[in-house]
Design a protein around this motif. Structure first.
Motif, PDB file in Angstrom:
ATOM      1  N   PRO A  66       0.831  -1.207   0.000  1.00 15.66           N
ATOM      2  CA  PRO A  66       0.000   0.000   0.000  1.00 15.66           C
ATOM      3  C   PRO A  66       0.866   1.257   0.000  1.00 15.66           C
ATOM      4  N   SER A  67       0.352   2.287  -0.630  1.00 15.51           N
ATOM      5  CA  SER A  67       1.056   3.571  -0.626  1.00 15.51           C
ATOM      6  C   SER A  67       0.558   4.379   0.571  1.00 15.51           C
ATOM      7  N   ALA A  68       1.220   5.447   0.839  1.00 14.92           N
ATOM      8  CA  ALA A  68       0.792   6.339   1.918  1.00 14.92           C
ATOM      9  C   ALA A  68      -0.152   7.415   1.393  1.00 14.92           C
ATOM     10  N   GLU A  69      -0.560   7.296   0.124  1.00  8.34           N
ATOM     11  CA  GLU A  69      -1.409   8.313  -0.491  1.00  8.34           C
ATOM     12  C   GLU A  69      -2.832   8.241   0.046  1.00  8.34           C
ATOM     13  N   PRO A  70      -3.341   9.350   0.555  1.00 10.16           N
ATOM     14  CA  PRO A  70      -4.757   9.360   0.944  1.00 10.16           C
ATOM     15  C   PRO A  70      -5.629   9.458  -0.312  1.00 10.16           C
ATOM     16  N   LEU A  71      -6.609   8.601  -0.420  1.00  6.37           N
ATOM     17  CA  LEU A  71      -7.542   8.620  -1.544  1.00  6.37           C
ATOM     18  C   LEU A  71      -8.951   8.784  -0.969  1.00  6.37           C
ATOM     19  N   PRO A  72      -9.339  10.022  -0.667  1.00  2.00           N
ATOM     20  CA  PRO A  72     -10.615  10.253   0.016  1.00  2.00           C
ATOM     21  C   PRO A  72     -11.824   9.751  -0.755  1.00  2.00           C
ATOM     22  N   TRP A  73     -11.714   9.620  -2.067  1.00  2.00           N
ATOM     23  CA  TRP A  73     -12.844   9.145  -2.859  1.00  2.00           C
ATOM     24  C   TRP A  73     -13.111   7.660  -2.652  1.00  2.00           C
TER      25      TRP A  73
END
Length: 193
Positions: A66-73
């Motif tokens: 997993p990446s640390a990128e937040p994907l709010p959608w």
């Protein structure tokens, strides 16, 4: 150019598709990059945002990376289809940079693992959630090419720009009169049929 390295081939075509998708944003106003041009709301920046999430999911989460990128959608309670358009508070630069970080993350997964590595797609039903890295790369490549095709049409509707990039239109003519005549010929054939 041929190679005996299937991973290199997959990466080359994936990278080309990514660049084609991003090129469609070049030189456009904020409005033109975001505006819906089909009845379902297809827009250029939304296609890029969606492609970023696809790469992070299939070429990250699926393989325990997993990446640390937040994907709010993707969060619980997020608006349906929120990955297919950009809100006014989401900058084009942020979405493009997210996509570039997704590329780096996905490329690192591809480079680190053999193509026969089996991963589990978290959002697929249990028992039918396994996929090899090879399958995941092909899936992402197909999805990216599909959306690059959508972007081709949307960009042409915005300002007439066509092709894979500014130097390679892959079009038989750059003469606007030729296209008017060609389109009229196609229209006549459609009516005659």
């Amino acid at each position: 150019m041929t190679t005996l390295d299937p991973k290199a081939d997959l990466l080359r075509y994936l990278r080309s598709a990514r660049e084609a998708l991003l090129w469609k944003l070049d030189g456009l106003s904020e409005y033109d990059a975001r505006r819906p041009l089909t009845p379902t709301g297809t827009n250029l920046l939304g296609l890029v945002k969606h492609a970023a999430g696809v790469e992070l999911g299939y070429l990250g989460d699926t393989f325990g990376r997993p990446s640390a990128e937040p994907l709010p959608w993707l969060a619980e309670g997020a608006e349906v289809n929120a990955d297919m358009w950009a809100g006014a508070e989401e900058s084009r630069a942020d979405i493009v940079e997210l996509y570039r970080r997704a590329w780096a993350h996905a490329d690192a997964t591809i480079e680190a693992l053999p193509l026969d590595t089996v991963g589990r797609v978290p959002w697929w039903p249990s028992g039918r959630d396994e996929m090899t890295l090879h399958h995941a790369v092909v899936r992402v490549l197909a999805d990216t090419q599909r959306h690059a095709g959508h972007a081709d049409i949307v960009r042409e509707l915005v300002d007439g720009a066509t092709g894979m990039d500014r130097e390679n239109t892959s079009m038989p003519s750059d003469d606007p009169v030729w296209w008017v005549v060609h389109r009229a010929r196609v229209e006549r054939a459609a009516r005659d049929a």
